[in-house]
Design a protein around this motif. Structure first.
Motif, short mmCIF file in Angstrom:
data_model
loop_
_atom_site.label_atom_id
_atom_site.label_comp_id
_atom_site.label_asym_id
_atom_site.label_seq_id
_atom_site.Cartn_x
_atom_site.Cartn_y
_atom_site.Cartn_z
N ARG A 181 0.66 -1.23 -0.05
CA ARG A 181 -0.05 0.08 -0.13
C ARG A 181 1.01 1.26 0.02
O ARG A 181 0.53 2.25 -0.67
CB ARG A 181 -0.74 -0.10 1.48
N GLU A 182 1.95 1.40 0.67
CA GLU A 182 2.72 2.46 1.05
C GLU A 182 3.77 2.83 -0.15
O GLU A 182 3.90 3.71 -0.45
CB GLU A 182 3.51 2.40 2.37
N SER A 183 4.15 1.85 -0.70
CA SER A 183 5.46 1.89 -1.75
C SER A 183 5.42 0.96 -2.69
O SER A 183 6.28 0.96 -3.74
CB SER A 183 6.75 1.68 -1.08
N SER A 184 4.49 0.06 -2.91
CA SER A 184 4.35 -1.10 -3.78
C SER A 184 5.44 -1.91 -3.90
O SER A 184 5.92 -2.52 -5.04
CB SER A 184 4.36 -0.44 -5.32
N GLY A 185 6.41 -2.01 -2.97
CA GLY A 185 7.45 -2.55 -2.79
C GLY A 185 8.94 -2.15 -3.28
O GLY A 185 9.95 -2.68 -3.38
N ASN A 186 8.86 -0.72 -3.47
CA ASN A 186 10.00 0.07 -4.17
C ASN A 186 10.54 0.64 -2.68
O ASN A 186 10.30 1.47 -2.13
CB ASN A 186 9.67 1.23 -5.00
N PRO A 187 12.03 0.15 -2.57
CA PRO A 187 12.62 0.49 -1.27
C PRO A 187 13.30 2.19 -1.59
O PRO A 187 13.53 2.90 -0.50
CB PRO A 187 13.86 -0.16 -1.34
N GLN A 188 13.15 2.55 -2.65
CA GLN A 188 13.73 3.92 -2.96
C GLN A 188 12.46 4.99 -3.21
O GLN A 188 12.84 6.16 -3.47
CB GLN A 188 14.56 4.22 -4.23
N ALA A 189 11.27 4.43 -2.70
CA ALA A 189 9.96 5.41 -2.88
C ALA A 189 10.29 6.46 -2.08
O ALA A 189 10.70 6.26 -0.73
CB ALA A 189 8.79 4.56 -2.70
N ILE A 190 9.78 7.67 -2.33
CA ILE A 190 9.68 8.91 -1.92
C ILE A 190 8.36 9.64 -1.99
O ILE A 190 8.06 9.59 -3.07
CB ILE A 190 10.67 9.74 -1.77
N ASN A 191 7.69 10.37 -1.02
CA ASN A 191 6.51 10.94 -1.13
C ASN A 191 7.01 12.57 -1.05
O ASN A 191 7.54 12.92 0.17
CB ASN A 191 5.61 10.75 0.12
N ASN A 192 6.84 13.22 -2.12
CA ASN A 192 7.24 14.74 -2.24
C ASN A 192 6.35 15.47 -2.19
O ASN A 192 6.38 16.72 -2.67
CB ASN A 192 8.13 15.07 -3.36
N TRP A 193 4.83 15.12 -2.09
CA TRP A 193 3.72 16.04 -2.11
C TRP A 193 2.92 16.12 -1.02
O TRP A 193 2.23 16.91 -1.03
CB TRP A 193 2.75 15.51 -3.40
N ASP A 194 2.80 15.33 -0.19
CA ASP A 194 1.99 15.40 1.19
C ASP A 194 2.67 16.54 2.16
O ASP A 194 3.57 17.18 1.89
CB ASP A 194 1.77 14.06 1.81
N SER A 195 1.88 16.56 3.24
CA SER A 195 1.96 17.51 4.46
C SER A 195 3.45 17.20 5.06
O SER A 195 4.10 18.29 5.37
CB SER A 195 0.91 17.67 5.64
N ASN A 196 4.04 16.04 5.29
CA ASN A 196 5.14 15.96 5.47
C ASN A 196 6.40 16.39 4.74
O ASN A 196 7.17 17.09 5.07
CB ASN A 196 5.63 14.29 5.82
N ALA A 197 6.08 16.14 3.33
CA ALA A 197 7.14 16.88 2.37
C ALA A 197 7.08 18.42 2.58
O ALA A 197 8.09 18.66 2.49
CB ALA A 197 6.82 16.35 1.06
N ALA A 198 5.88 18.93 2.85
CA ALA A 198 5.79 20.19 2.87
C ALA A 198 6.21 20.94 3.87
O ALA A 198 6.93 22.17 4.02
CB ALA A 198 4.40 20.55 2.87
N ALA A 199 6.60 19.86 5.05
CA ALA A 199 7.17 20.46 6.13
C ALA A 199 8.77 19.99 6.23
O ALA A 199 9.33 20.47 7.16
CB ALA A 199 6.56 19.67 7.39
N GLY A 200 9.17 19.54 5.15
CA GLY A 200 10.62 19.08 4.99
C GLY A 200 11.03 17.78 5.42
O GLY A 200 12.07 17.40 5.58
N THR A 201 10.19 17.02 5.56
CA THR A 201 10.36 15.47 6.24
C THR A 201 9.45 14.58 5.53
O THR A 201 8.49 13.95 5.82
CB THR A 201 10.01 15.50 7.56
N PRO A 202 9.80 14.35 4.17
CA PRO A 202 9.14 13.57 3.18
C PRO A 202 9.35 11.95 3.49
O PRO A 202 10.05 11.64 4.24
CB PRO A 202 10.09 13.65 1.91
N SER A 203 8.08 11.22 3.40
CA SER A 203 8.16 9.88 3.82
C SER A 203 9.01 9.12 2.82
O SER A 203 9.18 9.40 1.59
CB SER A 203 6.87 9.32 3.74
#
Length: 254
Positions: A181-203
């Motif tokens: 659900r979170e990354s589709s199995g990609n260990p290099q996945a990064i979320n650059n668009w949600d509130s965490n990313a906006a706060a400078g701490t992307p998932s």
């Protein structure tokens, strides 16, 4: 998956050659039946049957088999003459294999009850035997010798072994479900668009942990790189255990 089995029919003619096909589900195994070529042809008719009964009465020996690429339960059961074939092998290992007997992963450990005779282990002489290490060192050496596949299955299994040592709850299914659900199995996945990313701490990573959470729940003995698959899984499961009781209880964004 078709099961395989082997049996031997009593000889009726010492010089007769025949073949027999056995199997279910369309898969068959052909075995040559070779007649006697020497004085043993004069043995009593009951001897082969008695020998078969004796072999069947021999207790099965247990061993641990590590699944390799291309293996199937039928192939393993045939290789080790497992009584009951692949169905019995699956029954004995269902907890490890899961609900789909066709899906076994490289590196999976199976308990195999074989009727084949196993060669005795070689023992070193007293003069050449190395000194026995202390219990803790022996356990550490055994643990470090275990290897895992460099894929999602291997990362999850290695993480589960570490979690078991640290007392962190979680199951294979719970971890796999959340990873997909979170990354589709990609260990290099990064979320650059949600509130965490906006706060400078992307998932980041398989289970999309932010850096502060990863650092706070990092598990000793794993990498400090949040993209490292095993480190990411163990830290996320450690966090989920603290907040939800277990990663198994997580069914959505956490």
């Amino acid at each position: 998956m078709a099961g395989r089995g082997k049996h031997r029919r009593p000889r009726t003619n010492p010089l007769t050659r025949g073949i027999v096909a056995v199997g279910t589900g369309g898969a068959a195994l052909t075995l040559p039946l070779l007649g006697a070529t020497h004085a043993s042809a004069a043995e009593p008719q009951s001897a082969p049957a008695a020998q078969s009964v004796k072999q069947a009465a021999q207790p099965a020996k247990s061993l641990t088999y590590t699944v390799t690429k291309g293996d199937s339960l039928a192939r393993i059961a045939d290789r080790y003459d497992v009584r009951g074939g692949w169905k019995q092998l699956y029954k004995d290992n269902r907890a490890a294999v899961g609900d789909n007997p066709k899906l076994i992963h490289p590196g999976l450990k199976l308990k195999v009850k074989t009727t084949k005779s196993l060669a005795p282990k070689k023992t070193a002489t007293k003069s050449s035997a190395p000194a026995k290490p202390a219990g803790g060192v022996a356990q550490a050496t055994q643990a470090s010798a275990k290897t895992y596949a460099n894929n999602l299955d291997g990362w999850i299994r290695e993480a589960l072994d570490i979690m078991a040592q640290k007392g962190i709850p979680g199951s294979y299914d719970g971890i796999y479900r959340n990873i997909m659900r979170e990354s589709s199995g990609n260990p290099q996945a990064i979320n650059n668009w949600d509130s965490n990313a906006a706060a400078g701490t992307p998932s980041k990573g398989l289970l999309q942990t932010i850096d502060p959470t990863f650092q706070a729940y990092h598990v000793d003995g794993t990498s400090w790189d949040p993209y490292d698959p095993v480190a990411n899984i163990t830290a996320a499961c450690n966090y989920a255990a603290a907040r939800y009781g277990s990663i198994d209880n997580v069914n959505g964004p956490y």
